[in-house]
Design a protein around this motif. Structure first.
Motif, short mmCIF file in Angstrom:
data_model
loop_
_atom_site.label_atom_id
_atom_site.label_comp_id
_atom_site.label_asym_id
_atom_site.label_seq_id
_atom_site.Cartn_x
_atom_site.Cartn_y
_atom_site.Cartn_z
N ALA A 20 -11.87 -7.97 -14.75
CA ALA A 20 -12.83 -7.82 -15.85
C ALA A 20 -14.26 -7.78 -15.32
O ALA A 20 -15.06 -6.94 -15.74
CB ALA A 20 -12.67 -8.97 -16.84
N LEU A 21 -14.58 -8.67 -14.39
CA LEU A 21 -15.93 -8.66 -13.80
C LEU A 21 -16.19 -7.37 -13.02
O LEU A 21 -17.28 -6.83 -13.06
CB LEU A 21 -16.13 -9.87 -12.89
CG LEU A 21 -16.26 -11.21 -13.60
CD1 LEU A 21 -16.31 -12.35 -12.60
CD2 LEU A 21 -17.48 -11.23 -14.49
N TYR A 22 -15.21 -6.90 -12.30
CA TYR A 22 -15.35 -5.65 -11.55
C TYR A 22 -15.59 -4.47 -12.50
O TYR A 22 -16.42 -3.62 -12.23
CB TYR A 22 -14.11 -5.40 -10.70
CG TYR A 22 -14.19 -4.14 -9.88
CD1 TYR A 22 -14.97 -4.11 -8.72
CD2 TYR A 22 -13.52 -2.99 -10.26
CE1 TYR A 22 -15.05 -2.95 -7.97
CE2 TYR A 22 -13.61 -1.83 -9.52
CZ TYR A 22 -14.38 -1.82 -8.37
OH TYR A 22 -14.48 -0.67 -7.64
N GLY A 23 -14.89 -4.45 -13.62
CA GLY A 23 -15.07 -3.37 -14.60
C GLY A 23 -16.43 -3.40 -15.28
O GLY A 23 -16.97 -2.37 -15.66
N LEU A 24 -17.01 -4.58 -15.42
CA LEU A 24 -18.30 -4.73 -16.11
C LEU A 24 -19.50 -4.60 -15.19
O LEU A 24 -20.63 -4.53 -15.66
CB LEU A 24 -18.37 -6.07 -16.81
CG LEU A 24 -17.47 -6.24 -18.02
CD1 LEU A 24 -17.54 -7.66 -18.53
CD2 LEU A 24 -17.85 -5.27 -19.11
N ARG A 25 -19.29 -4.55 -13.89
CA ARG A 25 -20.43 -4.59 -12.96
C ARG A 25 -21.41 -3.44 -13.17
O ARG A 25 -22.61 -3.61 -13.05
CB ARG A 25 -19.96 -4.64 -11.52
CG ARG A 25 -19.30 -3.38 -11.05
CD ARG A 25 -18.86 -3.49 -9.59
NE ARG A 25 -17.90 -2.49 -9.27
CZ ARG A 25 -18.17 -1.22 -9.06
NH1 ARG A 25 -19.40 -0.79 -9.17
NH2 ARG A 25 -17.22 -0.36 -8.77
N ASP A 26 -20.94 -2.25 -13.52
CA ASP A 26 -21.83 -1.12 -13.75
C ASP A 26 -22.40 -1.11 -15.16
O ASP A 26 -23.40 -0.47 -15.42
CB ASP A 26 -21.09 0.20 -13.50
CG ASP A 26 -20.78 0.40 -12.02
OD1 ASP A 26 -21.52 -0.17 -11.18
OD2 ASP A 26 -19.81 1.10 -11.71
N ASN A 27 -21.76 -1.81 -16.09
CA ASN A 27 -22.21 -1.79 -17.48
C ASN A 27 -23.12 -2.96 -17.83
O ASN A 27 -23.73 -2.96 -18.87
CB ASN A 27 -21.00 -1.81 -18.41
CG ASN A 27 -20.20 -0.55 -18.31
OD1 ASN A 27 -20.74 0.51 -18.00
ND2 ASN A 27 -18.90 -0.65 -18.54
N ALA A 28 -23.17 -3.95 -16.99
CA ALA A 28 -24.03 -5.10 -17.26
C ALA A 28 -25.48 -4.71 -17.04
O ALA A 28 -25.86 -4.26 -15.98
CB ALA A 28 -23.65 -6.27 -16.36
#
Length: 143
Positions: free
Chosen positions: A25-33
């Motif tokens: 989940a953190l890896y998936g959000l890294r570009d969207n944060a």
């Protein structure tokens, strides 16, 4: 295998699965944060070109101008310390105006201009819709 060992194995598998799901989940959000920064923070510590973040502040008085393409606008976002020029192509929110709060999502280009993908207009707790601005309220309806 004893029941005690089965429970221990299942507990370890569950912990590993939950940890792996959290990392994914953190890896998936890294570009969207998107981090929130003010113009003063950008002046003090420049943001790398192309890094997504949110720029928040006030729209400077007299800074909103339509660009020749008819779709884009240019304006300044300011705080007490600095100003950042912003270009946005699209329809602005109804509450977007000079001397009002704004949050723009996007990134800086090589010229130091913030290229906004989205604009969010902010209002304070005293906001009243324009339709009700001239209406006199009789009293608190909860009484």
């Amino acid at each position: 295998m004893k029941a005690k060992h089965q429970r221990l194995t299942l507990a370890i598998i569950a912990i590993v699965a939950v940890t792996a799901a959290g990392f994914l989940a953190l890896y998936g959000l890294r570009d969207n944060a998107a981090l929130f920064r003010t113009p003063g923070e950008i002046a003090a510590e420049p943001v790398p070109v192309g890094q997504a973040f949110r720029l928040g502040g006030m729209v400077a008085q007299g800074s909103i101008e339509e660009l020749p393409d008819g779709v884009s606008i240019r304006f300044l976002v300011q705080d007490a310390e600095a100003q950042v020029p912003v270009i946005y192509a699209g329809i602005t929110p109804d509450l977007f105006a000079e001397n009002s709060g704004v949050v723009a999502e996007g990134s800086l280009n090589a010229d130091g201009v913030f290229m906004a993908d989205h604009i969010l207009a902010k209002h304070d707790e005293n906001y009243m819709p324009p339709e009700l601005a001239d209406v006199e309220l009789v009293g608190d309806p909860r009484q």
